[in-house]
Write an enzyme that holds these catalytic residues in place. Structure first.
Site, PDB file in Angstrom:
ATOM      1  N   LYS A  82      69.148 -62.881  -9.016  1.00 11.96           N
ATOM      2  CA  LYS A  82      69.467 -63.909  -7.810  1.00 11.96           C
ATOM      3  C   LYS A  82      68.507 -64.537  -6.982  1.00 11.96           C
ATOM      4  CE  LYS A  82      74.343 -61.674  -7.152  1.00 11.96           C
ATOM      5  NZ  LYS A  82      74.034 -60.767  -8.394  1.00 11.96           N
ATOM      6  N   VAL A  83      67.594 -63.537  -6.410  1.00  8.44           N
ATOM      7  CA  VAL A  83      66.356 -64.150  -5.893  1.00  8.44           C
ATOM      8  C   VAL A  83      65.473 -64.761  -6.622  1.00  8.44           C
ATOM      9  CG1 VAL A  83      64.383 -63.297  -4.303  1.00  8.44           C
ATOM     10  CG2 VAL A  83      66.523 -62.206  -4.331  1.00  8.44           C
ATOM     11  N   ASP A  89      62.502 -62.556 -17.948  1.00 11.19           N
ATOM     12  CA  ASP A  89      63.720 -61.687 -17.742  1.00 11.19           C
ATOM     13  C   ASP A  89      64.350 -61.601 -19.011  1.00 11.19           C
ATOM     14  OD1 ASP A  89      65.836 -60.361 -16.976  1.00 11.19           O
ATOM     15  OD2 ASP A  89      65.861 -61.117 -14.970  1.00 11.19           O
ATOM     16  N   VAL A 132      57.850 -60.068  -3.227  1.00 13.17           N
ATOM     17  CA  VAL A 132      58.992 -59.621  -2.252  1.00 13.17           C
ATOM     18  C   VAL A 132      60.012 -58.792  -3.086  1.00 13.17           C
ATOM     19  CG1 VAL A 132      58.506 -61.771  -1.041  1.00 13.17           C
ATOM     20  CG2 VAL A 132      60.154 -61.910  -2.732  1.00 13.17           C
ATOM     21  N   ALA A 133      59.565 -58.211  -3.948  1.00 15.82           N
ATOM     22  CA  ALA A 133      60.309 -57.210  -4.701  1.00 15.82           C
ATOM     23  C   ALA A 133      60.221 -55.978  -4.071  1.00 15.82           C
ATOM     24  CB  ALA A 133      60.390 -57.418  -6.168  1.00 15.82           C
ATOM     25  N   ARG A 134      59.729 -54.982  -5.193  1.00 14.75           N
ATOM     26  CA  ARG A 134      59.127 -53.867  -4.884  1.00 14.75           C
ATOM     27  C   ARG A 134      57.789 -53.567  -5.209  1.00 14.75           C
ATOM     28  NH1 ARG A 134      62.935 -53.681  -2.484  1.00 14.75           N
ATOM     29  NH2 ARG A 134      65.089 -52.717  -2.840  1.00 14.75           N
ATOM     30  N   ASP A 180      54.986 -58.292   0.419  1.00 11.72           N
ATOM     31  CA  ASP A 180      55.898 -58.010   1.527  1.00 11.72           C
ATOM     32  C   ASP A 180      56.183 -56.709   1.588  1.00 11.72           C
ATOM     33  OD1 ASP A 180      57.699 -58.506   3.784  1.00 11.72           O
ATOM     34  OD2 ASP A 180      59.370 -58.708   2.330  1.00 11.72           O
ATOM     35  N   GLU A 210      55.805 -47.166   2.121  1.00 14.30           N
ATOM     36  CA  GLU A 210      56.003 -47.756   3.303  1.00 14.30           C
ATOM     37  C   GLU A 210      56.417 -47.177   4.644  1.00 14.30           C
ATOM     38  OE1 GLU A 210      59.141 -50.872   2.396  1.00 14.30           O
ATOM     39  OE2 GLU A 210      57.858 -52.034   1.032  1.00 14.30           O
ATOM     40  N   HIS A 233      57.693 -55.905   4.912  1.00 16.58           N
ATOM     41  CA  HIS A 233      59.036 -55.798   4.236  1.00 16.58           C
ATOM     42  C   HIS A 233      60.015 -56.749   5.184  1.00 16.58           C
ATOM     43  CE1 HIS A 233      61.483 -53.470   1.138  1.00 16.58           C
ATOM     44  NE2 HIS A 233      61.903 -54.703   1.428  1.00 16.58           N
ATOM     45  N   LEU A 234      59.571 -57.939   5.407  1.00 13.80           N
ATOM     46  CA  LEU A 234      60.579 -58.845   6.131  1.00 13.80           C
ATOM     47  C   LEU A 234      61.454 -59.787   5.041  1.00 13.80           C
ATOM     48  CD1 LEU A 234      57.898 -60.164   8.754  1.00 13.80           C
ATOM     49  CD2 LEU A 234      59.668 -58.188   8.772  1.00 13.80           C
ATOM     50  N   ALA A 267      64.238 -59.647   3.891  1.00 15.09           N
ATOM     51  CA  ALA A 267      65.865 -59.881   4.276  1.00 15.09           C
ATOM     52  C   ALA A 267      66.020 -60.125   5.866  1.00 15.09           C
ATOM     53  CB  ALA A 267      66.508 -58.567   3.943  1.00 15.09           C
TER      54      ALA A 267
END
Length: 621
Positions: A227-228, A247, A306-308, A332, A337, A356-357, A359
């Site tokens: 999705k992202v 993917d 921006v995932a993990r 991010d 963390e 971790h911004l 969302a």
């Protein structure tokens, strides 16, 4: 449908007769329209070893038996929900409409272990680890874990499945926010925005030092095209970038529609000028970006994540940055963390970081809170959410179409097990689906699970649900086989013509349910959206499968319906329907009587005392 409520719901809860009758009226109305379902209501599964079933006593007279099955309905208090990490007020308001909600932010792992058994549901973000220990501590009560966000790597899915705990997430509400943040990092990194801002605020005017690179015409490799990732691709195409993606599970037509090209992992990292990471953290993806991966990349590549954090070997990334192999990174997320204050990666001049911004927009936070609250609330009410992570996933349109058949499957299993006598338990179950459609046109996973649930629920003290129906059945030695039979029909609008449930190598407390082959056999179909029982053993009947049911095997003679109806009426037991099936005139017949209330023992004995009645059984649907 109230009769098909389930996943994780109270196994004794049910709709009132008035509500059920109203639902039947709505289903039978010819002018009704079928709206797509976002979720499918399914009864909670309660599985245990069939061999552990309690023995069923029968009267000494072999041809006149009185049998009672099922348990009284009971009420449960409001469910309790523990919110372990900050959740928006809009989501809390959804939860408080039907549950007792406690917000306990910043708990230690020990605190969580000590308290989790007091709650029916637990809601977390990425900072709380829902480990096997947590799930085992919550056994007996914890039914739902809600992850407010997309990633579920902080939840032990296998342990949740074994514990019968449904895991739901909120995968859509923050999709756009995460994609926008990825693009923001991409652009700010390319133009040194963060570094230039810090320098200028420190009184330094360094235009020559912070010359950036253009995005137009550059190749962006999107690693993880979910999705992202796909939303990032759309925005990158708008910036004039050439987009490739890796993917192994993404459909090629989806990528082509966006204008992206699917390639191998090695090709993606070798061709990319920019790499944007959108992979989940799994054992396979852990530290997949390591020294070896960096060696295969272009010199001067730029990386966004921006995932993990765990998908990147952070020490290897520092080495790649120091050598110039990687020109810049924008991150991010991090392995730990918050990261250590003295982290070389965080302090690196060529790294842009945010805490971790992904969302963290007003709209996304509210959307995630509402989405996870609705998913958790729905699960606690007995609904299978479309965002369930560890349950069979079926498209919403298929769920809508199968809804009445799911109810039928469970009710057939529930009836079948109540007909079993003796202590040997059930080992072999055969489910036969009759359909005019091809074998690939409908999915039977839900139906199989519901048959399993219906069979084991009335004879078990162990609460299990659809999430682990197959797992528990296997553990308990319950062997379920499936067969599909082609049904010739001019149209294949309905997915199924009928479902047959056959229990082999068991004794029956109601001999009339035994087929010529010696098995307990029940067949049902859906009529006007309502499950109906159509065959019991060798007898054809037509019974709406709602409320309670009395089956009588009798000598076929006039006046039987009146006699039984009169006995029930004298005790104020309301009869909702009657149906009689027979083999030959004047021989044996089966009378199926639907009742709204459970008759008392005296009433049942009076029915059994009618001379023409050979045996009967009371069943709860």
């Amino acid at each position: 449908m109230s009769a098909s409520r389930a996943l994780l719901s109270n196994p004794h809860a049910g709709a009132s007769p008035a509500v059920a009758r109203a639902a039947r009226a709505r289903l039978a109305a010819p002018s009704r329209t079928a709206a797509p379902l976002a979720r499918l209501r399914i009864r909670s599964a309660i599985l245990s070893s069939p061999a552990a079933a309690a023995p069923v006593a029968t009267a000494s007279e072999p041809r006149r038996r009185i049998s009672r099955s099922g348990s009284d309905a009971s009420l449960r208090p409001k469910p309790a929900v523990l919110v372990a990490e900050k959740l928006g007020e809009a989501g809390l308001a959804v939860l408080r409409q039907f549950a007792d909600v406690e917000c306990a932010y910043g708990m230690s792992p020990a605190d969580l272990l000590a308290r989790v058994a007091q709650f029916d549901a637990l809601i977390v973000r990425s900072g709380t680890k829902v480990t096997r220990e947590v799930l085992e501590a919550g056994r007996g009560r914890l039914r739902v874990v809600g992850r407010a966000g997309v990633g579920i790597d902080n939840v032990d899915l296998q342990a949740a499945t074994e514990a019968g705990c449904l895991v739901v997430n909120a995968p859509t509400a923050n999709t756009v926010a995460a994609a926008e943040h990825g693009i923001a990092l991409l652009a700010s990194m390319a133009r040194n925005v963060a570094q230039a801002d810090a320098a200028l605020k420190a009184g330094k005017w360094q235009r020559a030092k912070y010359v950036g690179v253009s995005l137009v015409g550059k190749t962006l490799a999107i690693m993880g095209f979910g999705k992202v990732g796909s939303e990032v691709a759309r925005r990158a195409k708008g910036l004039g970038m050439h987009v490739i993606a890796h993917d192994p599970y993404a459909p090629a037509d989806k990528a082509r529609a966006i204008g992206a090209e699917l390639v191998s992992f090695e090709e993606a990292i070798a061709k990319a000028d920019f790499i944007s990471i959108h992979m989940p953290l799994t054992p396979t993806t852990s530290k997949v970006f390591n020294d070896e991966s960096f060696k295969k990349m272009k010199t001067g590549v730029r990386i966004i994540n921006v995932a993990r954090g765990g998908v990147i070997d952070e020490d290897a990334l520092v080495r790649a940055l120091d050598s110039g192999k990687v020109a810049q990174a924008a991150l991010d997320v991090f392995t730990v963390e918050p990261p250590p204050k003295d982290s070389k990666l965080i302090l690196h001049e060529n790294v842009t970081v945010t805490p971790h911004l992904g969302a963290s927009t007003v709209e996304a936070q509210e959307g995630v809170a509402i989405e996870i609250a609705e998913a958790v609330a729905g699960a606690l009410r007995g609904e299978l959410s479309a965002t369930a992570v560890n349950a069979p996933m079926v498209p919403a349109e298929v769920l809508s179409e199968l809804a009445p058949y799911v109810s039928l499957a469970e009710k057939l299993g529930r009836l079948a097990v109540q007909l079993v006598a003796g202590e040997s338990g059930i080992k072999g179950v055969k489910v036969v689906y009759t359909s005019a459609r091809g074998p690939d046109d409908f999915d039977t996973r839900l139906l199989r699970a519901m048959v399993t649930k219906g069979i084991v629920e009335p004879v078990s003290s162990t609460f299990v649900n659809l999430v682990n129906a197959d797992y528990t059945a296997k553990q308990r030695g319950l062997r379920i086989t499936e067969e599909r039979v082609s049904h010739d029909s001019g149209a294949a609008e309905a997915p199924l013509e009928s479902i047959q449930v056959r229990l082999s190598h068991v004794k029956s407390k109601f001999a009339g349910a035994i087929s010529d082959g010696g098995d307990i056999v029940l067949v049902g179909r859906v009529k006007y959206g309502v499950p109906h029982l159509t065959v019991v053993g060798p007898y054809e009947v037509d019974v709406s499968m709602e409320g309670n049911l009395i089956l009588c095997r009798q000598i076929d003679q006039p006046g039987m319906i009146g006699k039984v109806g009169n006995i029930l009426g004298q005790k104020n037991v309301n009869v909702s329907f009657m149906s009689v099936g027979r083999t030959f005139r004047g021989k044996q017949a089966i009378m199926a009587i639907g009742v709204d209330e459970e008759p008392d023992k005296e009433t049942l004995e009076k029915i059994g005392a009618i001379p023409a009645v050979e045996e009967f059984v009371f069943l709860e649907l």
